[in-house]
Design an enzyme around this catalytic site. Structure first.
Site, short mmCIF file in Angstrom:
data_model
loop_
_atom_site.label_atom_id
_atom_site.label_comp_id
_atom_site.label_asym_id
_atom_site.label_seq_id
_atom_site.Cartn_x
_atom_site.Cartn_y
_atom_site.Cartn_z
CG HIS A 82 31.69 41.39 22.60
ND1 HIS A 82 32.83 41.66 22.76
CD2 HIS A 82 31.42 41.98 21.71
CE1 HIS A 82 33.25 42.54 21.92
NE2 HIS A 82 32.19 42.75 21.13
N GLY A 164 50.69 47.22 36.60
CA GLY A 164 50.15 46.32 37.67
C GLY A 164 50.94 44.91 37.57
CG HIS A 169 39.63 43.70 40.49
ND1 HIS A 169 38.32 43.25 40.84
CD2 HIS A 169 39.90 44.79 41.41
CE1 HIS A 169 37.84 44.14 41.89
NE2 HIS A 169 39.00 44.94 42.17
CB ALA A 172 37.07 44.71 38.43
N GLY A 173 38.48 41.52 36.93
CA GLY A 173 39.16 41.08 35.89
C GLY A 173 40.41 42.31 35.55
#
Lengths: 313, 313
Positions: A82, A164, A169, A172-173
């Site tokens: 996905h 941002g 991150h 965590a992307g």
């Protein structure tokens, strides 16, 4: 709860039940947040937590879950078909009761701001919360997934986040936050194995091709049953309800000489959609939720100050 | 409340709102009892208080209301057309959720015992709580009203009360206590002014004349609208629901060349009766109350111990 927002965060972990349980627990650690269901998909290695909360605590619950996901999920290690951009991949806010779409947009923006400020995860806004028209559609935001975004985020200006700095991150992307209407997934099965016919009916009833507004439809085969299905999303059930969708499919199928076998609801449905179907078919002249015994009991409980409202935050 | 009994006491006062309010307050002075509605009828000088309570407090609430009625209503001064035997005239216990008819019979017997022991009001049991077959029918118990019973109670053995001595309470008379099924009052209006036709349809659909079980029906004229109505009582909606009643009336009316205009619910209806109508007409293959968003929220509240169950008695 008099005012309810539904929030349906999608996480990039669907194989480790302890992680999924920790994410649900993070949601419920916020006062007033109630997990309504957790769906895990090991194939896609994803899970979906559906929760309800009053507008004043829903952002806190969502941010806590996103924070926990950033602790527990390392996207650089994640495998799954996905498309996804983050550990907490998508966080939509959905107006359910006593809340407008505008308020949900504001909640999405507040959540997005906090996800960057507190967690250092860049945020993209989608659907009703989108800041750029080309980001309304979630599929467009997520195209190419984490792997492509990692290459492009600090190179292509059109891929810069809405909140941002243009850097993912490390574990965590990124996170896609939005506001969207309540959606009812509703399928009607037809007594034929003719897929082309199901597709023709789907085209005739869906809004995009001149059918009913707020109705999306596709035709599918149900191999296990040897029949076909018109699979629908009702994106505004106040305008096009279950009964209108059902009747439209029945009418179009009958024109083609095919009978309706039955229908099914996938996921959750608001009580009002069920009530409006009954009201329609029974031609009820005086229907009101106030006629329903259980609603009277709930109202009496609220009046006596012993209901969820009184005990809640 | 997981277990709910409905109690629908009828009082012989429908003109003085302060008395009616005091009776409702007496009900709610019992822990866990919730007044759902109060209907006052000045013409008949009667009022009906509908309340819900868990089985362990419903008798207390009912007895408090009967006691208050004995203080506030002097039946010897009462005028009104409607047949009645007492200040608190009829007290039926109705199973609503998680409670059997047998339990409601036991509650009725307990209430009857207390009404005699604590208040000195003789009690007759009717419907499912009847101790004699000739007292099942409320109209038979009440025939001739207070005035006739006063003459006969200590003279005719067949008029002796089921609990207590054969003498009326000096002001409050007697009380008829029973258990009966939940009843849905449901009317379907036909596009004609032909009363005979409405009566013919009523005969065709009602159980007594070979129609649907648990269905009572009569034909009426609706003078204000110039149409006729099939007025029904569904005494067992699990067996014959709104949708079956509606469809039967529509079918019979169509045979006679008449169209259904619409329908209406009188009083309260359980959510399940509405849901089952939607399920029927939408041919829903997978309906369950668990699919309903609001029910999920209520279940989550119970699970977290903050719902009415947790706060209740």
């Amino acid at each position: 709860m008099d005012r309810i927002v539904e929030c349906v965060p999608n996480f990039s972990e669907g194989r480790d039940p302890s992680v999924v349980a920790a994410l649900a627990a993070a949601v419920e650690s916020a006062a007033g947040a109630l997990v309504l269901g957790v769906h895990t998909d090991p194939d896609h290695n994803r899970s979906v937590v559906t929760f309800a909360a009053p507008p004043d605590t829903v952002v806190e619950a969502a941010v806590r879950a996103v924070a926990r996901a950033a602790e527990l999920i390392d996207l650089t290690e994640h495998r799954g078909e996905h498309p996804r951009l983050g550990a907490a991949d998508v966080v939509p806010f959905v107006p359910v009761r006593g809340v407008t779409m505008g308020e949900c947009v504001a909640l999405a923006r507040e959540a997005g701001r906090r996800i960057w400020d507190e967690l250092g995860i860049p945020v993209y806004f989608y659907e009703a919360a989108a800041l750029r028209p080309e980001r309304r559609n979630l599929a467009d935001v997520r195209r190419g997934g984490y792997e492509l975004l990692r290459e492009e985020i600090d190179v292509k200006p059109e891929r810069a986040p809405d909140v941002g700095e243009p850097r993912l991150h490390p574990r965590a992307g990124a996170c896609v936050v939005g506001a969207r209407p309540l959606l009812i997934a509703y399928n009607v099965n037809l007594k034929t194995n003719d897929l082309a016919l199901a597709r023709r009916v789907a085209r005739a009833v869906r809004g995009r091709d001149g059918g009913l507004p707020e109705l999306k439809a596709l035709g599918f085969e149900l191999h296990s049953r040897g029949v076909v299905q018109v699979s629908m999303n009702l994106t505004g059930y106040e305008r096009t309800g279950l009964h209108q969708a059902f009747e439209a499919v029945r009418r179009e199928a009958e024109k083609l000489g095919v009978e309706v076998l039955g229908s099914e609801i996938v996921g959750l449905v608001p009580q009002a959609a069920i009530d409006r179907a009954a009201e329609h078919f029974l031609k009820l002249e005086n229907y009101s939720p106030d006629l329903v015994l259980e609603n009277r009991i709930a109202a009496a409980l609220r009046r006596k100050g012993r209901g969820p409202e009184a005990a809640g935050p």
